[in-house]
Design an enzyme around this catalytic site. Structure first.
Site, PDB file in Angstrom:
ATOM      1  N   GLY A  72       0.779  -1.097  -0.013  1.00 29.15           N
ATOM      2  CA  GLY A  72       0.157  -0.178  -0.013  1.00 29.15           C
ATOM      3  C   GLY A  72       0.999   1.250  -0.105  1.00 29.15           C
ATOM      4  N   ARG A 129      -2.844   8.072   4.078  1.00 33.75           N
ATOM      5  CA  ARG A 129      -3.163   8.954   5.387  1.00 33.75           C
ATOM      6  C   ARG A 129      -1.803   9.714   5.606  1.00 33.75           C
ATOM      7  NH1 ARG A 129      -6.562   4.409   8.116  1.00 33.75           N
ATOM      8  NH2 ARG A 129      -5.571   3.234   6.593  1.00 33.75           N
ATOM      9  N   GLU A 177     -15.377  -3.528   8.686  1.00 29.06           N
ATOM     10  CA  GLU A 177     -14.471  -2.417   8.870  1.00 29.06           C
ATOM     11  C   GLU A 177     -15.214  -1.118   9.051  1.00 29.06           C
ATOM     12  OE1 GLU A 177     -11.228  -2.585   7.900  1.00 29.06           O
ATOM     13  OE2 GLU A 177     -11.609  -4.461   8.217  1.00 29.06           O
ATOM     14  N   ASN A 234      -0.907   4.837  10.921  1.00 26.28           N
ATOM     15  CA  ASN A 234      -1.373   5.236   9.601  1.00 26.28           C
ATOM     16  C   ASN A 234      -1.266   6.516   9.413  1.00 26.28           C
ATOM     17  OD1 ASN A 234      -2.924   2.695   8.994  1.00 26.28           O
ATOM     18  ND2 ASN A 234      -4.094   3.133  10.832  1.00 26.28           N
ATOM     19  N   TYR A 264      43.090  17.555  -1.842  1.00 25.27           N
ATOM     20  CA  TYR A 264      42.668  17.407  -2.952  1.00 25.27           C
ATOM     21  C   TYR A 264      43.309  18.381  -3.748  1.00 25.27           C
ATOM     22  CZ  TYR A 264      38.566  17.370  -6.233  1.00 25.27           C
ATOM     23  OH  TYR A 264      37.975  16.869  -7.336  1.00 25.27           O
TER      24      TYR A 264
HETATM   25  C1  UD1 Z   1      -6.626  -3.270   8.208  1.00 23.56           C
HETATM   26  C2  UD1 Z   1      -7.860  -4.251   8.158  1.00 23.56           C
HETATM   27  C3  UD1 Z   1      -8.472  -3.611   9.454  1.00 23.56           C
HETATM   28  C4  UD1 Z   1      -7.447  -3.551  10.829  1.00 23.56           C
HETATM   29  C5  UD1 Z   1      -6.314  -2.929  10.535  1.00 23.56           C
HETATM   30  C6  UD1 Z   1      -5.414  -2.940  11.604  1.00 23.56           C
HETATM   31  C7  UD1 Z   1      -8.683  -4.931   6.021  1.00 23.56           C
HETATM   32  C8  UD1 Z   1      -9.634  -4.661   5.212  1.00 23.56           C
HETATM   33  N1  UD1 Z   1      -8.745  -4.115   7.412  1.00 23.56           N
HETATM   34  O1  UD1 Z   1      -6.972  -1.935   7.947  1.00 23.56           O
HETATM   35  O2  UD1 Z   1      -9.525  -4.499   9.980  1.00 23.56           O
HETATM   36  O3  UD1 Z   1      -8.206  -3.164  12.076  1.00 23.56           O
HETATM   37  O4  UD1 Z   1      -5.734  -3.455   9.343  1.00 23.56           O
HETATM   38  O5  UD1 Z   1      -4.311  -2.323  11.454  1.00 23.56           O
HETATM   39  O6  UD1 Z   1      -7.405  -5.485   5.780  1.00 23.56           O
HETATM   40  N2  UD1 Z   1      -1.735  -3.492   1.748  1.00 23.56           N
HETATM   41  C9  UD1 Z   1      -1.286  -3.943   0.499  1.00 23.56           C
HETATM   42  N3  UD1 Z   1      -2.120  -4.045  -0.511  1.00 23.56           N
HETATM   43  C10 UD1 Z   1      -3.350  -3.477  -0.556  1.00 23.56           C
HETATM   44  C11 UD1 Z   1      -3.707  -2.843   0.528  1.00 23.56           C
HETATM   45  C12 UD1 Z   1      -3.348  -2.779   1.803  1.00 23.56           C
HETATM   46  O7  UD1 Z   1      -0.442  -4.868   0.552  1.00 23.56           O
HETATM   47  O8  UD1 Z   1      -4.043  -3.423  -1.628  1.00 23.56           O
HETATM   48  C13 UD1 Z   1      -1.006  -3.445   2.881  1.00 23.56           C
HETATM   49  C14 UD1 Z   1      -0.618  -2.012   3.370  1.00 23.56           C
HETATM   50  O9  UD1 Z   1       0.822  -1.868   2.728  1.00 23.56           O
HETATM   51  C15 UD1 Z   1      -0.545  -2.358   4.929  1.00 23.56           C
HETATM   52  C16 UD1 Z   1      -1.486  -3.448   5.029  1.00 23.56           C
HETATM   53  O10 UD1 Z   1      -1.634  -4.213   3.985  1.00 23.56           O
HETATM   54  O11 UD1 Z   1       0.885  -2.697   5.317  1.00 23.56           O
HETATM   55  C17 UD1 Z   1      -2.657  -2.782   5.758  1.00 23.56           C
HETATM   56  O12 UD1 Z   1      -3.235  -2.035   5.010  1.00 23.56           O
HETATM   57  P1  UD1 Z   1      -4.202  -0.756   5.370  1.00 23.56           P
HETATM   58  O13 UD1 Z   1      -4.666   0.091   4.241  1.00 23.56           O
HETATM   59  O14 UD1 Z   1      -3.396   0.236   6.376  1.00 23.56           O
HETATM   60  O15 UD1 Z   1      -5.484  -1.413   6.048  1.00 23.56           O
HETATM   61  P2  UD1 Z   1      -6.230  -0.714   7.275  1.00 23.56           P
HETATM   62  O16 UD1 Z   1      -7.092   0.337   6.741  1.00 23.56           O
HETATM   63  O17 UD1 Z   1      -5.623  -0.199   8.532  1.00 23.56           O
HETATM   64 CA    CA Z   2      -3.010   0.394   8.723  1.00 24.45          CA
END
Ligand code: UD1
Ligand code: CA
Length: 475
Positions: free
Chosen positions: A24, A28, A175, A248, A409
């Site tokens: 990701g 934020r 979520e 975040n 130098y």
């Molecule tokens: C996610 C969880 C949420 C939890 C929270 C805890 C989901 C849908 N939600 O939300 O329930 O409470 O984590 O921290 O999973 N990432 C990818 N590819 C993507 C999207 C995300 O690799 O397409 C990775 C991001 O880089 C990150 C992690 O997954 O390291 C979590 O993604 P993020 O978007 O931060 O999820 P949250 O909205 O925090």
């Molecule tokens: Ca997160």
């Protein structure tokens, strides 16, 4: 840490693989840089997660990369070595479920217990993860299909909430953006860390649809699907909320920085016996070591893999990065010491700058506005004022006068200067490198030394010439 291997249990467990989600952008953070590359305690977030993962001794670590994939992979390699992890590319970021789906080819047939970690949850401890894996494997004596790490938060805003049925059994994760006002009052949240069994995970994941407020494939839909199939879904409720919270925003990043620093300074005070005059105003990397009875003044930064011996005093405004400092060293105010080495009982500063593998041997001293680059100052030698020493090797008990410059130098290349033992370099001497100053020699104030100086001679002038031969015992 509890060792999670087959030994000690009658039934052999499936091997442990780790999958870290790090594709990701982290909108934020309001940054050009992928979130997992932002630094905490001087190391990218992803490096913290990687180090924790290796502590579990898994069969293999997989990292899902997407945004700035090459830079993220580089940060992983820097932590784990060139072959420490396998990378899986998620070309389009369509949610955490899609990120795991990208690993299907690598993992669907792996027959493993898969621990899924988030690249943005940096402070989770290996012990906590080992307990999660243990509960997952031993749930009701046969193991669960899925176990998630949960925690209760006073303010659960932003997190996925864990919804339980009337009997208190896990039902589903909802979520923040999809939750009803009533569901939003639930304080038990999903930490984004899970164990799955690869055989059941991937078939269930294939059934996840992006029918939610964000139009994303949610990994968080999988436990409910497994449960609907009649499989066991476990929740591992952890008590330390801060340990498992994610980063975040930059506000959260700053809070974690403070937390990590507090942890480090507490450990150094309690276990190593270091005095911090004002811990709120001192920054020490979690990888640094500081010895007993050191006194560290406010506004000191000790970064990277620095090692400081016993009984040192480090005064305000000093930065020490990736350097080794012996015992009984005094660093006065406002010094910068980078990738350098200082032996016992040396004195530095105020306002000294050492860089690029500079070395002070035992009892040496550098003072006000002295810069050393790739240079060595021998035992009990001194350079106290307004001096540049670049590519210089200086022997023992030598004195470098105020305003000395090694002119290393020539506009095209860097050249070395060698100054032997018991030498006196007069104030404002220019040493035009390459040049060699012999044992016991003396340069007069203002000398411009363009040729080698024989031992036991006095040179003076511009260019400097031998004016006198000195008796060895005079030098
Ligand atoms: C996610 C969880 C949420 C939890 C929270 C805890 C989901 C849908 N939600 O939300 O329930 O409470 O984590 O921290 O999973 N990432 C990818 N590819 C993507 C999207 C995300 O690799 O397409 C990775 C991001 O880089 C990150 C992690 O997954 O390291 C979590 O993604 P993020 O978007 O931060 O999820 P949250 O909205 O925090
Ligand atoms: Ca997160």
């Amino acid at each position: 840490m509890e060792k999670q291997s087959n030994t000690g249990s009658l039934e052999a467990h499936a091997p442990l693989d780790v999958l870290i989600l790090a594709a990701g952008l982290g909108t934020r953070m309001r940054s050009q840089k992928a979130k997992v590359l932002h630094e905490l305690g001087g190391r990218p977030l992803i490096a913290h997660v990687c180090r924790t993962a290796t502590a579990l001794d898994p069969r293999r670590i997989y990292v899902v990369v997407g945004h700035q994939a090459e830079a993220v992979a580089e940060a992983v390699r820097a932590e784990l070595g060139a072959d420490g992890a396998s990378f899986i590319e998620q070309t389009e970021q369509r949610g955490t479920g899609d990120a795991v789906m990208a690993a299907r080819e690598a993992l669907a047939e792996a027959g493993s217990t898969l621990l899924i970690l988030s690249g943005d949850v940096p402070l989770v401890r290996a012990e906590t993860l080992a307990s999660l894996v243990h509960q997952h494997r031993t749930h009701r004596g046969r193991g669960a299909a899925s176990t998630m790490l949960a925690v209760r938060l006073e303010d659960p805003t932003g997190y996925g909430r864990i919804i339980r049925d009337a009997e208190g059994r896990f039902e589903r994760i909802v979520e923040q953006k999809d939750a009803t006002p009533e569901e939003r009052t639930v304080t038990e949240i999903n930490a984004g860390i899970y164990c799955f069994d690869t055989e059941t995970l991937f078939p269930a994941l294939a059934r996840v649809r992006p029918s939610n407020a964000q139009g994303e494939y949610y990994l968080t839909d999988v436990p409910a699907l497994l449960r609907a199939d009649g499989a066991d879904v476990g929740v591992y409720l952890h008590t330390d909320a801060r340990e498992v919270s994610g980063i975040n925003t930059r506000v959260e990043l700053a809070e974690f920085e403070r937390l990590l620093r507090q942890r480090t300074l507490r450990r150094l005070m309690l276990d190593s016996g270091v005095t911090f005059i004002d811990p709120q105003r001192t920054y020490v990397s979690s990888d640094a070591q500081i010895g007993r009875d050191c006194v560290i003044y406010p506004d000191v930064l000790i970064e990277g893999q620095s090692v400081i011996g016993d009984g040192c005093v480090i005064r305000s405004g000093t930065r020490i990065t990736d350097s080794r400092i012996g015992n009984g060293v005094t660093v006065k105010d406002h010094c910068v010491i980078v990738e350098s080495e200082i032996a016992d009982n040396c004195t530095l500063g105020p306002f000294a700058h050492l860089r690029m593998n500079s070395k002070l041997e035992e009892g040496a001293a550098v003072g006000n506005f002295v810069e050393m680059k790739k240079s060595r100052l021998g035992s009990r030698s001194k350079s106290m004022h307004l001096t540049y020493l670049g590519d210089a090797t200086i022997g023992e008990e030598t004195n470098i006068g105020a305003g000395t410059v090694t002119c290393n130098y020539d506009g095209k290349a860097k050249h070395p200067t060698v100054i032997e033992d018991h030498v006196r370099i007069g104030s404002d001497t220019m040493l035009v490198a390459p040049v060699h100053v012999g044992h016991g020699a003396v340069t007069a104030a203002g000398a411009v030394v363009t040729e080698d100086v024989p031992p036991e001679t006095l040179v003076a002038g511009v260019p400097a010439k031998v004016k006198k031969h000195l008796k060895a015992e005079e030098s």
